[in-house]
Design a protein around this motif. Structure first.
Motif, PDB file in Angstrom:
ATOM      1  N   ASN A  84      31.375  34.589  43.075  1.00  0.00           N
ATOM      2  CA  ASN A  84      32.708  35.163  43.281  1.00  0.00           C
ATOM      3  C   ASN A  84      33.641  34.801  42.136  1.00  0.00           C
ATOM      4  OD1 ASN A  84      32.187  36.466  45.695  1.00  0.00           O
ATOM      5  ND2 ASN A  84      32.802  34.721  46.951  1.00  0.00           N
ATOM      6  N   GLY A  85      33.556  33.545  41.693  1.00  0.00           N
ATOM      7  CA  GLY A  85      34.405  33.095  40.597  1.00  0.00           C
ATOM      8  C   GLY A  85      34.165  33.876  39.313  1.00  0.00           C
ATOM      9  N   THR A  86      32.935  34.292  39.090  1.00  0.00           N
ATOM     10  CA  THR A  86      32.610  35.095  37.904  1.00  0.00           C
ATOM     11  C   THR A  86      33.296  36.448  37.981  1.00  0.00           C
ATOM     12  OG1 THR A  86      30.488  33.970  37.674  1.00  0.00           O
ATOM     13  CG2 THR A  86      30.726  36.087  36.537  1.00  0.00           C
ATOM     14  N   LEU A  87      33.263  37.059  39.162  1.00  0.00           N
ATOM     15  CA  LEU A  87      33.949  38.344  39.343  1.00  0.00           C
ATOM     16  C   LEU A  87      35.429  38.170  39.032  1.00  0.00           C
ATOM     17  CD1 LEU A  87      33.461  41.012  42.027  1.00  0.00           C
ATOM     18  CD2 LEU A  87      35.749  40.220  41.515  1.00  0.00           C
ATOM     19  N   HIS A 105      36.475  37.886  35.379  1.00  0.00           N
ATOM     20  CA  HIS A 105      36.556  39.153  34.659  1.00  0.00           C
ATOM     21  C   HIS A 105      37.674  40.056  35.181  1.00  0.00           C
ATOM     22  CE1 HIS A 105      33.024  38.562  32.172  1.00  0.00           C
ATOM     23  NE2 HIS A 105      32.361  38.140  33.239  1.00  0.00           N
ATOM     24  N   PHE A 106      37.923  40.017  36.479  1.00  0.00           N
ATOM     25  CA  PHE A 106      38.912  40.903  37.109  1.00  0.00           C
ATOM     26  C   PHE A 106      39.732  40.084  38.109  1.00  0.00           C
ATOM     27  CE2 PHE A 106      35.084  43.302  36.078  1.00  0.00           C
ATOM     28  CZ  PHE A 106      35.606  44.225  35.184  1.00  0.00           C
ATOM     29  N   ALA A 107      41.038  40.034  37.922  1.00  0.00           N
ATOM     30  CA  ALA A 107      41.907  39.202  38.753  1.00  0.00           C
ATOM     31  C   ALA A 107      41.953  39.667  40.208  1.00  0.00           C
ATOM     32  CB  ALA A 107      43.311  39.171  38.170  1.00  0.00           C
ATOM     33  N   ILE A 160      28.801  43.691  37.401  1.00  0.00           N
ATOM     34  CA  ILE A 160      29.915  43.805  38.358  1.00  0.00           C
ATOM     35  C   ILE A 160      30.415  45.246  38.388  1.00  0.00           C
ATOM     36  CG2 ILE A 160      32.318  43.133  38.800  1.00  0.00           C
ATOM     37  CD1 ILE A 160      31.513  40.340  37.559  1.00  0.00           C
ATOM     38  N   LEU A 161      30.609  45.847  37.229  1.00  0.00           N
ATOM     39  CA  LEU A 161      31.099  47.229  37.160  1.00  0.00           C
ATOM     40  C   LEU A 161      30.110  48.211  37.782  1.00  0.00           C
ATOM     41  CD1 LEU A 161      32.629  47.156  33.580  1.00  0.00           C
ATOM     42  CD2 LEU A 161      33.898  47.431  35.727  1.00  0.00           C
ATOM     43  N   ASP A 162      28.828  48.064  37.456  1.00  0.00           N
ATOM     44  CA  ASP A 162      27.806  48.967  38.001  1.00  0.00           C
ATOM     45  C   ASP A 162      27.724  48.848  39.522  1.00  0.00           C
ATOM     46  OD1 ASP A 162      27.237  49.748  35.401  1.00  0.00           O
ATOM     47  OD2 ASP A 162      25.428  48.513  35.243  1.00  0.00           O
ATOM     48  N   THR A 163      27.794  47.610  40.011  1.00  0.00           N
ATOM     49  CA  THR A 163      27.719  47.382  41.458  1.00  0.00           C
ATOM     50  C   THR A 163      28.963  47.921  42.143  1.00  0.00           C
ATOM     51  OG1 THR A 163      26.356  45.430  41.104  1.00  0.00           O
ATOM     52  CG2 THR A 163      27.436  45.620  43.239  1.00  0.00           C
TER      53      THR A 163
END
Length: 190
Positions: free
Chosen positions: A39-42, A45-47, A10-13
């Motif tokens: 989407n739920g995984t993102l 990790h990040f609200a 997610i961070l790299d993308t």
């Protein structure tokens, strides 16, 4: 994919998309899709996209700070310490062009909250403030307000890295390398 692998994906993308498309044009759905996560995984990790941006900014600033302090151990001579920090910072930028492009776009952007920028400048990069303060106490650096001096240093760094990324052969030229530090140093001298 493990949980930490998903977070890193997610961070790299997000980094690649924020640099190529901009913060506002990048949706969380596009980040999740390109990262290969739901989407739920993102959102696990990040609200929010703002939280993701802030985390990315602080993580990359910490990486920069770690690289600088690893390659520029202080020797006690102020100008030489400053030169070693400067050279390590620019070398990191050249070795990490995508991350430096991120800084070029977002360091002065309202996309990063002021308190996050302050956390990066005063906490993560606190060694710069300590160096300036030490120089001011020794009478070697101008006694301007520290926050203004730090912003000036930051602007000099962004300008120099932009130049050297656009002209990578110039960083290997000692004349240009020394001149870049001299411009930086002379802007702070008493």
């Amino acid at each position: 994919m493990r949980r930490t692998d998903k977070k890193q994906a997610i961070l790299d993308t997000a980094l690649a998309l924020f640099v190529s498309q901009g913060f506002y044009a990048t949706s969380t759905a596009s980040i999740a899709k390109q990262a290969g996560v739901a989407n739920g995984t993102l959102f696990h990790h990040f609200a929010s996209k703002d939280e993701l941006m802030n985390h990315l900014y602080l993580t990359i600033k910490q990486e920069l700070a770690n690289a600088i302090t690893t390659h520029a151990a202080p020797c006690g001579e102020l100008e030489l310490d400053a030169k070693n920090l400067w050279n390590a910072a620019i070398s990191w930028a050249i070795e990490n062009p995508l991350k430096q492009a991120f800084f070029q776009q977002y360091s002065m952007s309202p996309s990063i909250a002021a308190e996050i920028k302050q956390q990066a400048m005063n906490g993560i990069l606190g060694f710069m403030g300590e160096l300036i303060y030490r120089g001011q106490k020794l009478g070697l650096l101008a006694s301007y307000p520290l926050s203004l001096m730090l912003e000036g240093c930051h602007g000099q760094y962004l300008a120099a890295t932009r130049y050297f990324i656009d002209h990578p052969d110039k960083w290997r030229d000692e004349t240009h390398k020394q001149a870049s530090f001299s411009i930086f140093w002379n802007a702070m001298k008493a």
